[in-house]
Design an enzyme around this catalytic site. Structure first.
Site, PDB file in Angstrom:
ATOM      1  N   CYS A 113      75.606 -45.986 -11.695  1.00  0.00           N
ATOM      2  CA  CYS A 113      75.235 -47.408 -11.658  1.00  0.00           C
ATOM      3  C   CYS A 113      76.478 -48.275 -11.474  1.00  0.00           C
ATOM      4  O   CYS A 113      77.542 -47.956 -11.991  1.00  0.00           O
ATOM      5  CB  CYS A 113      74.551 -47.821 -12.958  1.00  0.00           C
ATOM      6  SG  CYS A 113      72.986 -47.008 -13.218  1.00  0.00           S
ATOM      7  N   THR A 123      78.947 -43.126 -14.713  1.00  0.00           N
ATOM      8  CA  THR A 123      77.615 -43.455 -14.209  1.00  0.00           C
ATOM      9  C   THR A 123      77.617 -43.831 -12.725  1.00  0.00           C
ATOM     10  O   THR A 123      78.578 -44.413 -12.231  1.00  0.00           O
ATOM     11  CB  THR A 123      76.961 -44.605 -15.016  1.00  0.00           C
ATOM     12  OG1 THR A 123      75.715 -44.937 -14.397  1.00  0.00           O
ATOM     13  CG2 THR A 123      77.827 -45.863 -15.037  1.00  0.00           C
ATOM     14  N   SER A 128      92.747 -46.420   4.476  1.00  0.00           N
ATOM     15  CA  SER A 128      92.010 -45.152   4.398  1.00  0.00           C
ATOM     16  C   SER A 128      92.987 -43.974   4.420  1.00  0.00           C
ATOM     17  O   SER A 128      92.625 -42.857   4.049  1.00  0.00           O
ATOM     18  CB  SER A 128      91.041 -45.013   5.571  1.00  0.00           C
ATOM     19  OG  SER A 128      90.196 -46.124   5.596  1.00  0.00           O
ATOM     20  N   THR A 173      93.911 -54.563   7.115  1.00  0.00           N
ATOM     21  CA  THR A 173      93.370 -55.521   8.084  1.00  0.00           C
ATOM     22  C   THR A 173      94.164 -56.821   8.129  1.00  0.00           C
ATOM     23  O   THR A 173      94.352 -57.405   9.200  1.00  0.00           O
ATOM     24  CB  THR A 173      91.899 -55.841   7.700  1.00  0.00           C
ATOM     25  OG1 THR A 173      91.133 -54.672   7.911  1.00  0.00           O
ATOM     26  CG2 THR A 173      91.314 -56.972   8.513  1.00  0.00           C
TER      27      THR A 173
END
Ligand code: ASP
Length: 338
Positions: free
Chosen positions: A275, A273, A62, A15
């Site tokens: 999290c 994890t 991407s 960007t």
């Protein structure tokens, strides 16, 4: 007379240098490189000489691949002796993957390599590109940071500890399990205690070959059949995103059996994890211990990006499976704490 510092900018896309088009933001060849060269701040005495290398094919991040990581690494190596520091201008979407990958690919790095970009293009009025670029140039030229960092919105993070956590906010990255290396306000505060030690060996580049590695996130209702098709697809490594401190269902014998057989067949399974913060400790609960017994190894507090790129890097080396398992559970570039 002291020689002026030199910084090399590898501009890969993202960007930061994009312009609006009929199909949304796209990179435009030549545009941003010219803007950097004209940057008035570069005439300040504390600023280094800056050389920009715009890549032939500017990409939205991407589209990045391990081959692009290799191109960036080789580019840095080719210019290593002529510059004091390096900046990689990159899209934010996969920036944490690239920063993690580069940290493993650039072995025995003794100069700063700072990956940065922006949420709003340089060409837009409210851009965050200016600050990110100017501070990255200062950090790359004037500070002893012999590692790959990711600079965004007033923080320099260790590259392999950072994650993109906000799709639109300027504070787009966090380092949930490790403090920032540098905090930038009216002062620039480098936390010297936690920066990696300068190596005594020369820089070495490790290539990541297109990896046969998969990241799989568990969810209630996940079926062993799905896991089976993934395991039978020829993978060499599996990053298993588990619940909490590293737990997975213990009431599905098929699931655990598949993991055990995969491990026995030489597939490396790393527990990471789901999290954002904290790490894996499979000894805490029975549901975690079952994984340990099935041969799953711990990713500790590594980010998924670091776990994936580290596993890919190690699988691209000539290490044996046992050595890879041992290295996955050891800090190689400050990517994990245990
Ligand atoms: N899609 C862009 C990219 O990753 C987003 C950005 O740079 O912020 O290249």
């Amino acid at each position: 007379m002291t020689q002026s510092k030199r910084v090399y900018i590898a501009y890969t896309g993202g960007t930061i240098g994009m312009k609006p088009s009929e199909n949304g933001f796209v990179p435009e060849a030549g545009y941003f490189t010219e803007q950097i060269k004209k940057l008035p701040e570069l005439s300040y005495p504390e600023m280094p000489e800056v050389v920009v290398h715009e890549y032939e094919n500017l990409i939205d991040s991407s589209n990045i691949t391990p081959d692009d990581w290799y191109t960036i690494s080789e580019d840095i190596k080719a210019n290593y002796n002529d510059f004091d520091g390096f900046i990689v201008l990159h899209g934010t979407d996969t920036m944490a993957y690239t920063a993690s990958a580069l940290s493993f690919m650039l072995e025995d790095l003794s100069k700063p390599v700072i990956v940065t970009g922006s949420q709003i293009p340089w060409a837009q009025m409210r851009t965050d590109a200016r600050e990110n670029l100017i501070t990255s140039i200062l950090l790359a030229s004037r500070y002893d940071i012999p590692e790959v960092g990711l600079y965004f919105h007033n923080r320099l993070y260790r590259g392999n500890r950072a994650r993109k956590t906000d799709a639109t906010g300027f504070h787009a990255f966090q380092s949930p399990n490790f403090p920032a290396l540098v905090k930038v306000g009216s002062q620039i505060e480098l936390n010297k205690e936690i920066v990696l030690q300068e190596p005594s060996k020369p820089l070495k580049i490790n290539r990541i070959i297109q990896p046969n590695v998969v990241v799989l996130s568990l969810f209630p209702g996940f079926s062993a059949k799905m896991l089976k098709s993934v395991i039978n697809s020829g993978i060499q490594g599996l990053v298993l995103m588990t619940y909490g401190i590293g737990n997975a269902p213990s009431n599905q014998p098929d699931f655990l059996d598949l993991l055990r057989k995969a491990d026995q067949s030489g597939i490396i399974i790393v527990n990471c994890t789901q999290c954002l913060k904290g790490g894996v400790d499979m000894s805490s609960y029975q549901t975690g211990r079952e994984l340990l017994n099935a041969g799953v190894i711990s990713g500790y507090d590594m980010t998924p990006e670091a776990t994936l790129t580290k596993l890919s890097y190690l699988l691209s080396s000539d290490c044996t499976i046992e050595v890879i398992k041992q290295k996955m559970q050891t800090s190689l570039r400050g990517e994990l704490s245990k």
